[in-house]
Design a protein around this motif. Structure first.
Motif, PDB file in Angstrom:
ATOM      1  N   VAL A   2       2.879  50.666  84.025  1.00 13.11           N
ATOM      2  CA  VAL A   2       3.784  49.995  84.933  1.00 13.11           C
ATOM      3  C   VAL A   2       2.997  49.027  85.799  1.00 13.11           C
ATOM      4  N   GLU A   6       5.109  40.914  89.971  1.00 20.18           N
ATOM      5  CA  GLU A   6       6.231  40.127  89.501  1.00 20.18           C
ATOM      6  C   GLU A   6       6.009  38.676  89.901  1.00 20.18           C
ATOM      7  N   THR A  49      13.870  40.805  97.772  1.00 19.69           N
ATOM      8  CA  THR A  49      14.112  39.949  96.608  1.00 19.69           C
ATOM      9  C   THR A  49      15.446  39.215  96.660  1.00 19.69           C
ATOM     10  N   LYS A 177      19.076  52.208  91.258  1.00 20.69           N
ATOM     11  CA  LYS A 177      18.113  51.196  90.865  1.00 20.69           C
ATOM     12  C   LYS A 177      17.843  51.291  89.368  1.00 20.69           C
ATOM     13  N   SER A 178      17.751  50.151  88.737  1.00 22.70           N
ATOM     14  CA  SER A 178      17.433  50.116  87.314  1.00 22.70           C
ATOM     15  C   SER A 178      15.932  50.289  87.112  1.00 22.70           C
ATOM     16  N   GLY A 179      15.543  50.486  85.874  1.00 21.50           N
ATOM     17  CA  GLY A 179      14.131  50.592  85.563  1.00 21.50           C
ATOM     18  C   GLY A 179      13.357  49.359  85.967  1.00 21.50           C
ATOM     19  N   GLU A 180      13.942  48.176  85.729  1.00 20.93           N
ATOM     20  CA  GLU A 180      13.270  46.938  86.089  1.00 20.93           C
ATOM     21  C   GLU A 180      13.101  46.813  87.596  1.00 20.93           C
ATOM     22  N   GLN A 181      14.090  47.274  88.352  1.00 16.56           N
ATOM     23  CA  GLN A 181      13.980  47.237  89.811  1.00 16.56           C
ATOM     24  C   GLN A 181      12.930  48.206  90.334  1.00 16.56           C
ATOM     25  N   ARG A 183      10.158  49.231  88.656  1.00 15.92           N
ATOM     26  CA  ARG A 183       8.790  48.984  88.174  1.00 15.92           C
ATOM     27  C   ARG A 183       7.834  48.516  89.273  1.00 15.92           C
TER      28      ARG A 183
END
Length: 296
Positions: A2, A6, A49, A177-181, A183
């Motif tokens: 991970v 970003e 963000t 929260k999603s996985g992308e959020q 990370r």
């Protein structure tokens, strides 16, 4: 693995007094005015963000950074963290901007902004937006945050487990929260476990935090730039009593309460939160008297 990084094309760094690198991200670098975002304890620049994207789209130059011991910024080699280091870091990032920024500071970031706005000369900021924080705060609310931060020293097996624990902590959020959020909020250790992006040694700072309250009240009385306080109506860190005390000490402060937000104002009511910042920033260039607190 991970990765906490970003938008690497937007990243730069500012050197702290001790040589530690502070990770800085700039969105819409040609915009104006400059808004500098300082996150709260245990967060990263990723907390901003959605707000950064919205305000950059409106023409603002948006700068966010990871405070030392958090996210992509360096960690203290000796393991000890002190509030003066954070205060100096914030001023250095502000002074690195092409003009004094409007500082948007959440919780710890807001307290650092309040103190340095009153104590640094010349003032490093054009104005302040304090996000759910006052010079004195409710100890029980802070204790709840710290309890969660201490709760998972062995980390999580995967992103799904981390999302589950966050959902339990923030039951007011409709969406997980999603996985992308997630990370950017986690780091993978040598054992394959995912742990928070912040240095566990930071928790030692909490023990001494309340002793700074007299200093912060004195700073509030001496503040000489426009200030907006955005508080959450469901916050357990800021209360009506702490807000009233702040406004008595600094009666020129504008106050807007977002009634459905908790201490995590930016995440709970981001559209309203971002709208209030935009209105405040626009008012700074108006020659007429600033609007009364809470009025559109």
């Amino acid at each position: 693995m991970v990765s906490p990084v970003e938008n690497p094309d937007r990243l730069s760094s500012v050197l702290a007094a001790d040589g530690l690198k502070l990770a800085v991200e700039t969105v819409h670098p040609a915009g104006t005015p400059t808004l500098l975002f300082a996150h709260g304890f245990g967060q990263t620049r990723g907390a901003w963000t959605a707000t950064v994207a919205a305000l950059a789209a409106q023409g603002c130059r948006c700068v966010s950074f990871d405070q030392r011991g958090h996210g992509d910024s360096g960690r203290n080699r000796d393991g000890g963290y002190h509030i003066e280091q954070f205060a100096d870091d914030l001023v250095r990032v502000a002074r690195a901007q092409p003009q004094p920024p409007v500082l948007v500071g959440a919780s710890m970031g807001g307290l650092l902004g309040l103190a340095t706005a009153a104590e640094a000369s010349p003032p490093p900021y054009r104005a302040l937006v304090l996000v759910d924080i006052t010079p004195r705060w409710e100890a029980e609310g802070v204790a709840r945050i710290v309890t969660f931060m201490k709760a998972y020293p062995d980390g999580f097996s995967d992103l799904a487990e981390a999302a589950e624990r966050i959902a339990e902590y923030l039951p007011q959020r409709r969406e997980r929260k999603s996985g992308e959020q997630l990370r950017p909020l986690l780091r993978e250790g040598a054992d394959g476990r995912l742990r928070w992006h912040w240095d566990p040694m930071l928790l030692d700072m909490v023990r001494e935090s309340e002793r700074h309250q007299p200093r912060l009240l004195a700073a509030a009385a001496n503040i000489d730039v426009p200030v907006l306080l955005l508080s959450g109506g469901r916050s357990d860190v800021v209360s009506r009593a702490t807000v009233e005390e702040f406004l008595q000490v600094a009666p020129a402060v504008q106050h807007v309460e977002l009634p459905h937000a908790t201490h995590m104002v930016a995440g709970d009511a981001n559209d309203a939160f971002t709208g209030e910042i935009a209105r405040f920033v626009q008012s700074l260039d108006q020659p007429v008297a600033r609007r009364a607190a809470g009025n559109p």
